[in-house]
Design a protein around this motif. Structure first.
Motif, PDB file in Angstrom:
ATOM      1  N   UNK A 226      39.071  31.714  29.897  1.00 27.14           N
ATOM      2  CA  UNK A 226      38.684  30.898  31.057  1.00 27.14           C
ATOM      3  C   UNK A 226      39.264  29.483  31.035  1.00 27.14           C
ATOM      4  N   UNK A 227      39.830  29.072  29.901  1.00 25.06           N
ATOM      5  CA  UNK A 227      40.498  27.768  29.871  1.00 25.06           C
ATOM      6  C   UNK A 227      41.990  28.013  29.637  1.00 25.06           C
ATOM      7  N   UNK A 351      37.561  47.908  55.066  1.00 22.48           N
ATOM      8  CA  UNK A 351      36.772  48.320  53.901  1.00 22.48           C
ATOM      9  C   UNK A 351      35.266  48.192  54.102  1.00 22.48           C
ATOM     10  N   UNK A 352      34.852  47.380  55.066  1.00 25.75           N
ATOM     11  CA  UNK A 352      33.403  47.155  55.258  1.00 25.75           C
ATOM     12  C   UNK A 352      32.842  46.160  54.272  1.00 25.75           C
ATOM     13  N   UNK A 353      33.711  45.638  53.411  1.00 27.07           N
ATOM     14  CA  UNK A 353      33.178  44.665  52.466  1.00 27.07           C
ATOM     15  C   UNK A 353      34.188  43.560  52.173  1.00 27.07           C
ATOM     16  N   UNK A 354      33.778  42.644  51.317  1.00 29.77           N
ATOM     17  CA  UNK A 354      34.676  41.554  50.924  1.00 29.77           C
ATOM     18  C   UNK A 354      34.633  41.452  49.406  1.00 29.77           C
ATOM     19  N   UNK A 355      35.812  41.240  48.831  1.00 26.36           N
ATOM     20  CA  UNK A 355      35.887  41.090  47.372  1.00 26.36           C
ATOM     21  C   UNK A 355      36.169  39.621  47.069  1.00 26.36           C
ATOM     22  N   UNK A 356      35.322  39.035  46.233  1.00 27.18           N
ATOM     23  CA  UNK A 356      35.464  37.614  45.916  1.00 27.18           C
ATOM     24  C   UNK A 356      35.706  37.501  44.411  1.00 27.18           C
ATOM     25  N   UNK A 357      36.715  36.718  44.053  1.00 29.80           N
ATOM     26  CA  UNK A 357      37.056  36.596  42.627  1.00 29.80           C
ATOM     27  C   UNK A 357      36.979  35.141  42.197  1.00 29.80           C
ATOM     28  N   UNK A 358      36.274  34.881  41.096  1.00 26.18           N
ATOM     29  CA  UNK A 358      36.343  33.545  40.514  1.00 26.18           C
ATOM     30  C   UNK A 358      36.297  33.597  38.989  1.00 26.18           C
ATOM     31  N   UNK A 359      37.232  32.860  38.399  1.00 20.02           N
ATOM     32  CA  UNK A 359      37.380  32.756  36.939  1.00 20.02           C
ATOM     33  C   UNK A 359      37.133  34.099  36.239  1.00 20.02           C
ATOM     34  N   UNK A 360      37.941  35.064  36.617  1.00 20.51           N
ATOM     35  CA  UNK A 360      37.938  36.320  35.870  1.00 20.51           C
ATOM     36  C   UNK A 360      36.899  37.329  36.310  1.00 20.51           C
ATOM     37  N   UNK A 361      36.086  37.003  37.296  1.00 19.33           N
ATOM     38  CA  UNK A 361      35.046  37.941  37.727  1.00 19.33           C
ATOM     39  C   UNK A 361      35.221  38.275  39.214  1.00 19.33           C
ATOM     40  N   UNK A 362      35.199  39.573  39.526  1.00 18.03           N
ATOM     41  CA  UNK A 362      35.281  39.983  40.942  1.00 18.03           C
ATOM     42  C   UNK A 362      33.940  40.534  41.386  1.00 18.03           C
ATOM     43  N   UNK A 363      33.524  40.111  42.564  1.00 15.37           N
ATOM     44  CA  UNK A 363      32.232  40.545  43.100  1.00 15.37           C
ATOM     45  C   UNK A 363      32.496  41.121  44.489  1.00 15.37           C
ATOM     46  N   UNK A 364      31.917  42.272  44.774  1.00 17.47           N
ATOM     47  CA  UNK A 364      32.109  42.872  46.107  1.00 17.47           C
ATOM     48  C   UNK A 364      30.801  42.780  46.881  1.00 17.47           C
ATOM     49  N   UNK A 365      30.898  42.355  48.144  1.00 14.56           N
ATOM     50  CA  UNK A 365      29.718  42.236  49.004  1.00 14.56           C
ATOM     51  C   UNK A 365      29.936  43.062  50.273  1.00 14.56           C
TER      52      UNK A 365
END
Ligand SMILES: C[S@@+](CC[C@H](N)C(=O)[O-])C[C@H]1O[C@@H](n2cnc3c(N)ncnc32)[C@H](O)[C@@H]1O
Length: 425
Positions: A226-227, A351-365
């Motif tokens: 992460x750094x 896709x019906x959703x959104x994928x959000x990525x921050x500092x190595x982590x992807x989250x789908x909503x």
């Protein structure tokens, strides 16, 4: 006696900090690159500032002169300064901007960048400590202090000095290091101290690099993805991350204490989603305990869950200032941040959703069904009412509002959408 010693230590560490940034202005920047791109980010994104600090209303409307006053405290080589000055021009906003930094060589780079963009008219450059000088140049509507307070011998005194220079309705965008995401950085700094490494300059850099290169793969810094400033940020980045001699990091609870002690109130972290346990965990039995607690508790828990927060970016206002970020209502105008609306609308439609990525982590909503149709009508000018009126046939209003609210909460938490009120005529 002890007071004298403390103040002597503080002077010495400020001198070390100044010497470091004289030799290695940070971040390394080439003024000629201004012809190619504008570096932007948080804090200091104009729309973010208006949303979180001024409740979505034009800040210049609250000053008599129609001009707003901005301080960039510890402006370094000018990233926030250039971004704010350019954003003000792009929005035809009248702004006086004061830049203060200890380091002459950083200032020279910041000045050259501002000149390259012909933005010098409303910018004043000051060399010195903002702890001593901020009030003299204030009061300010907005203060930007990114990556600086954690390098002061007394960060509390630094933040108090900034709070004293703020107008009652003003606010600040701040960044301080996050402890958990910087795993290994302080191990390296401790090794340098234990080894009684070179005091400063190129010899310290050389020694630090030799030490870093000799570390095994099991070392926490080597294992921390992460750094990256020591790898991608050139000598200035290596020095700033690993060899600093006046540097501390904060946990969420410490951020809240820091802010509150200075008579301030934390409006929002950026991105808000990163400080929300529901981003990391979907188990109801855990969330039942995690979400019905105050903002501070939730944020502290989220930081522990995430493990990847290397810096805390947040907006603060004076404790007495009750301003709130806007929420969707018929008059508010939604607009995108950092994302292209039509592209987002197409991808959500697919896709019906959104994928959000921050500092190595992807989250789908998952996004509400009406999202693509709403997103494609958002142009940064239409109010929510006008967007609703474009639908033919019109959905039930409560249904539209509910879907808008869910969609907005996902996008705003990811820092992709804000709201503002129309300018008063
Ligand atoms: C890590 S750099 C950050 C620069 C810039 N804010 C950015 O985010 O790109 C820290 C800067 O703070 C400046 N600084 C540290 N203490 C200061 C103080 N008391 N007054 C003014 N500047 C200070 C240093 O000279 C250096 O340029």
């Amino acid at each position: 006696m002890p007071d004298n010693k403390n103040s002597a230590d503080a002077v010495q560490s400020s001198e070390k900090t100044r010497d470091q940034y004289e030799t290695y202005p940070y971040p390394a920047r080439d003024p000629e690159d201004e012809d190619k791109r504008l570096i932007s980010g948080s804090p200091g994104n104009w729309d973010e500032v208006v949303h979180y600090i001024f409740g979505g209303r034009d800040p210049s409307a609250q000053t008599k002169s129609g001009k707003i006053k901005i301080l960039v405290a510890g402006g370094g080589t000018g990233d926030a300064l250039v971004m704010l000055a350019q954003q003000a021009r792009d929005r035809k906003a009248k702004a006086d901007i004061i830049y203060i930094d200890l380091s002459e060589s950083s200032r020279e780079i910041a000045e050259a960048r501002i000149k390259r963009r012909n933005l010098e008219k409303n910018v004043t450059f000051v060399t010195g400590s903002f702890v001593d000088l901020a009030s003299e140049y204030g009061p300010f509507d907005y203060i930007d202090c990114c990556g600086v307070l954690h390098h002061l011998p007394d960060p509390d005194a630094g933040l108090r000095a900034l709070a004293d220079a703020l107008k009652p309705n003003g606010g600040m965008g701040l960044m301080v290091y996050g402890e958990l995401g910087r795993q290994g950085v302080y191990h390296m700094q401790e090794m340098m101290e234990r080894l009684n490494a070179e005091a400063g300059g190129a010899r310290r850099l050389h020694f630090g690099k030799a030490l870093f290169n000799s570390l095994p793969g099991t070392n926490w810094l080597k294992r921390n993805p992460f750094v990256g400033d020591h790898i991608h940020g050139g000598d200035a980045g290596f020095y700033d991350l690993l060899l600093h001699q006046q540097d501390r990091a904060y946990r969420v609870d410490e951020v809240f204490d820091f802010v509150e002690k200075a008579g301030l109130r934390l409006q929002s972290f950026i991105e808000p989603m990163r400080y929300d346990p529901t981003t990391y965990c979907s188990r109801h039995d855990v969330l039942e305990k995690a979400v019905h607690v105050p903002f501070r508790e939730r944020s502290a828990l989220a930081e522990l869950m995430a493990g990847n927060i290397t810096k805390h970016i947040f907006y603060v206002v004076k404790a007495k200032n009750k301003i709130k970020a806007p929420v969707p209502d018929e008059d508010t105008i939604p607009f995108f941040n950092r994302v292209d609306g039509p592209t987002l609308a197409r991808s959500v439609a697919k896709s019906g959703n959104i994928k959000i990525t921050f500092t190595g982590l992807s989250v789908t909503r998952t996004m509400p069904a009406a999202s693509p149709a709403i997103l494609s009508r958002i142009d940064g000018k239409r109010s929510i009412r006008q967007i609703y009126e474009m639908f033919d046939p019109r959905p039930e209003k409560f249904e539209f509002n509910a879907q808008f609210a869910v969609m907005y909460s996902v996008l705003n938490a990811a820092n992709l959408m804000y709201l503002r009120y129309p300018k008063k005529k």
